[in-house]
Design a protein around this motif. Sequence first.
Motif, PDB file in Angstrom:
ATOM      1  N   ALA A 134     -12.690  -7.907  -1.681  1.00  0.00           N
ATOM      2  CA  ALA A 134     -11.910  -8.375  -2.831  1.00  0.00           C
ATOM      3  C   ALA A 134     -11.701  -7.251  -3.840  1.00  0.00           C
ATOM      4  O   ALA A 134     -10.593  -7.080  -4.373  1.00  0.00           O
ATOM      5  N   ASP A 135     -12.750  -6.468  -4.114  1.00  0.00           N
ATOM      6  CA  ASP A 135     -12.600  -5.367  -5.071  1.00  0.00           C
ATOM      7  C   ASP A 135     -11.721  -4.268  -4.496  1.00  0.00           C
ATOM      8  O   ASP A 135     -10.946  -3.637  -5.229  1.00  0.00           O
ATOM      9  N   LEU A 136     -11.819  -4.030  -3.202  1.00  0.00           N
ATOM     10  CA  LEU A 136     -10.932  -3.043  -2.572  1.00  0.00           C
ATOM     11  C   LEU A 136      -9.481  -3.481  -2.682  1.00  0.00           C
ATOM     12  O   LEU A 136      -8.596  -2.665  -2.993  1.00  0.00           O
ATOM     13  N   ALA A 137      -9.216  -4.764  -2.448  1.00  0.00           N
ATOM     14  CA  ALA A 137      -7.852  -5.274  -2.580  1.00  0.00           C
ATOM     15  C   ALA A 137      -7.381  -5.162  -4.025  1.00  0.00           C
ATOM     16  O   ALA A 137      -6.225  -4.785  -4.284  1.00  0.00           O
ATOM     17  N   GLY A 138      -8.250  -5.457  -4.968  1.00  0.00           N
ATOM     18  CA  GLY A 138      -7.869  -5.351  -6.375  1.00  0.00           C
ATOM     19  C   GLY A 138      -7.559  -3.930  -6.800  1.00  0.00           C
ATOM     20  O   GLY A 138      -6.703  -3.698  -7.658  1.00  0.00           O
ATOM     21  N   ARG A 139      -8.235  -2.974  -6.191  1.00  0.00           N
ATOM     22  CA  ARG A 139      -8.007  -1.567  -6.539  1.00  0.00           C
ATOM     23  C   ARG A 139      -6.747  -1.007  -5.921  1.00  0.00           C
ATOM     24  O   ARG A 139      -6.124  -0.094  -6.489  1.00  0.00           O
ATOM     25  N   THR A 140      -6.358  -1.491  -4.737  1.00  0.00           N
ATOM     26  CA  THR A 140      -5.338  -0.798  -3.960  1.00  0.00           C
ATOM     27  C   THR A 140      -4.013  -1.548  -3.813  1.00  0.00           C
ATOM     28  O   THR A 140      -2.972  -0.900  -3.634  1.00  0.00           O
ATOM     29  N   LEU A 141      -4.007  -2.863  -3.874  1.00  0.00           N
ATOM     30  CA  LEU A 141      -2.782  -3.604  -3.550  1.00  0.00           C
ATOM     31  C   LEU A 141      -1.652  -3.301  -4.516  1.00  0.00           C
ATOM     32  O   LEU A 141      -0.498  -3.144  -4.100  1.00  0.00           O
ATOM     33  N   LEU A 142      -1.941  -3.256  -5.812  1.00  0.00           N
ATOM     34  CA  LEU A 142      -0.907  -2.999  -6.815  1.00  0.00           C
ATOM     35  C   LEU A 142      -1.145  -1.688  -7.552  1.00  0.00           C
ATOM     36  O   LEU A 142      -0.788  -1.558  -8.727  1.00  0.00           O
ATOM     37  N   ALA A 143      -1.781  -0.721  -6.886  1.00  0.00           N
ATOM     38  CA  ALA A 143      -2.072   0.568  -7.517  1.00  0.00           C
ATOM     39  C   ALA A 143      -0.797   1.175  -8.087  1.00  0.00           C
ATOM     40  O   ALA A 143       0.282   1.062  -7.486  1.00  0.00           O
ATOM     41  N   PRO A 144      -0.866   1.803  -9.283  1.00  0.00           N
ATOM     42  CA  PRO A 144      -2.068   2.132 -10.058  1.00  0.00           C
ATOM     43  C   PRO A 144      -2.602   0.993 -10.931  1.00  0.00           C
ATOM     44  O   PRO A 144      -3.582   1.181 -11.649  1.00  0.00           O
ATOM     45  N   ILE A 145      -1.979  -0.185 -10.908  1.00  0.00           N
ATOM     46  CA  ILE A 145      -2.511  -1.320 -11.658  1.00  0.00           C
ATOM     47  C   ILE A 145      -3.702  -1.886 -10.894  1.00  0.00           C
ATOM     48  O   ILE A 145      -3.632  -2.096  -9.688  1.00  0.00           O
ATOM     49  N   GLU A 146      -4.783  -2.131 -11.617  1.00  0.00           N
ATOM     50  CA  GLU A 146      -5.994  -2.655 -10.980  1.00  0.00           C
ATOM     51  C   GLU A 146      -6.193  -4.116 -11.346  1.00  0.00           C
ATOM     52  O   GLU A 146      -6.155  -4.489 -12.520  1.00  0.00           O
ATOM     53  N   ILE A 147      -6.419  -4.947 -10.331  1.00  0.00           N
ATOM     54  CA  ILE A 147      -6.654  -6.367 -10.536  1.00  0.00           C
ATOM     55  C   ILE A 147      -8.163  -6.604 -10.565  1.00  0.00           C
ATOM     56  O   ILE A 147      -8.865  -6.201  -9.626  1.00  0.00           O
TER      57      ILE A 147
END
Length: 356
Positions: free
Chosen positions: A317-330
């Motif tokens: 989940a944290d990996l997805a939050g860091r990378t899916l909308l990079a550079p925006i972090e979820i």
Amino acid sequence: MHELGDRVIAPDGYWRLGWRRRGQAYSVLLEQRAVMVGGGLMLALLAAGLAYLSLGSTLLAPSEAVLALFGRGEMMATFMVQELRLPRLTAACLTGAAFALAGILMQTLARNRLATPGIIGIDNGATAFAVASIVGMGVSIAPPAMALAGATTAAVLTFGLAAGSGTHGYRFIVAGIGVGAVFGAITQLLLARVAIDAANAAYPWTVGTLNARASGAMQLLTVGLTLGVIAALALARSLALLRFKDATASGLGIVVKVRRFQVLMLSVVLTALAVAVAGPVGMVGLIGPEIARALSSSRGVPVISSALAGALVMVLADLAGRTLLAPIEIPVGIVTAVLGGPWLLWILMRANRSSP
């Protein structure tokens, strides 16, 4: 177990490990499926960890990430892996394991799959007290200690409001939801009454993120989780019996009230320590045990598998939050809520279809 000549044969589905010490024979039974599930989850966690160290704003090949992990790569890659990504990966593993272990303990205690610390308000209680310490509302106690006080307060209130039904039935769940809503409102009130800088400092605690780890909280979580896993394994037999009615558990030698109190306190402490690091990432306590139960047999409570599954969910989940909308972090709490919401609805709908 039964004997065949001089050799002791383990029951079907188990491995027997035996040894002698000072002339005395000892043995332990290992459930084959539990060992294989645990091994599979560990391999999946290692693979997810490698992906976590490799992916981000700067991509690294898996071989580069491994070399950097051991300090043998390029200077920039080594700094990125060891100083930036590895500490956050460690936090994700520890908090995910703590949330999921607390979840399986609370579910077993209440005999209800919905009775996770996040759903019955313990997460929100810990968050409200931790936020109070951060925004300086006349409190100078460290966030981990305040989170523990808040989690304990929420648990006491939930049990008090559910008086008469104990931890069984939906009255306990509804009481916990109400307590969680009250503490959530208190958190928002605290943030609304302070300066914007103080509110920004406390905001990560309200959504769940691994960006703002409190100093010292990781060390406390490491020690607490280690002791918590040992305690949960020591209570494994009692946990398996607590799934039955109280009269049955008592008849099999379990002091039910004492065991319930021990399991409750262990769940509260694990939740508070995890919240002190990552904030309220409550859905991990639901998803992790569900994965472990789906993979494991029904013979016992999957303590280790739940912890590993929770760590895996948190890392992904944290990996997805860091990378899916990079550079925006979820924030990881939002990612797990998006995943856990449909899962929760599925559990509710399946329960309704199975009811007469």
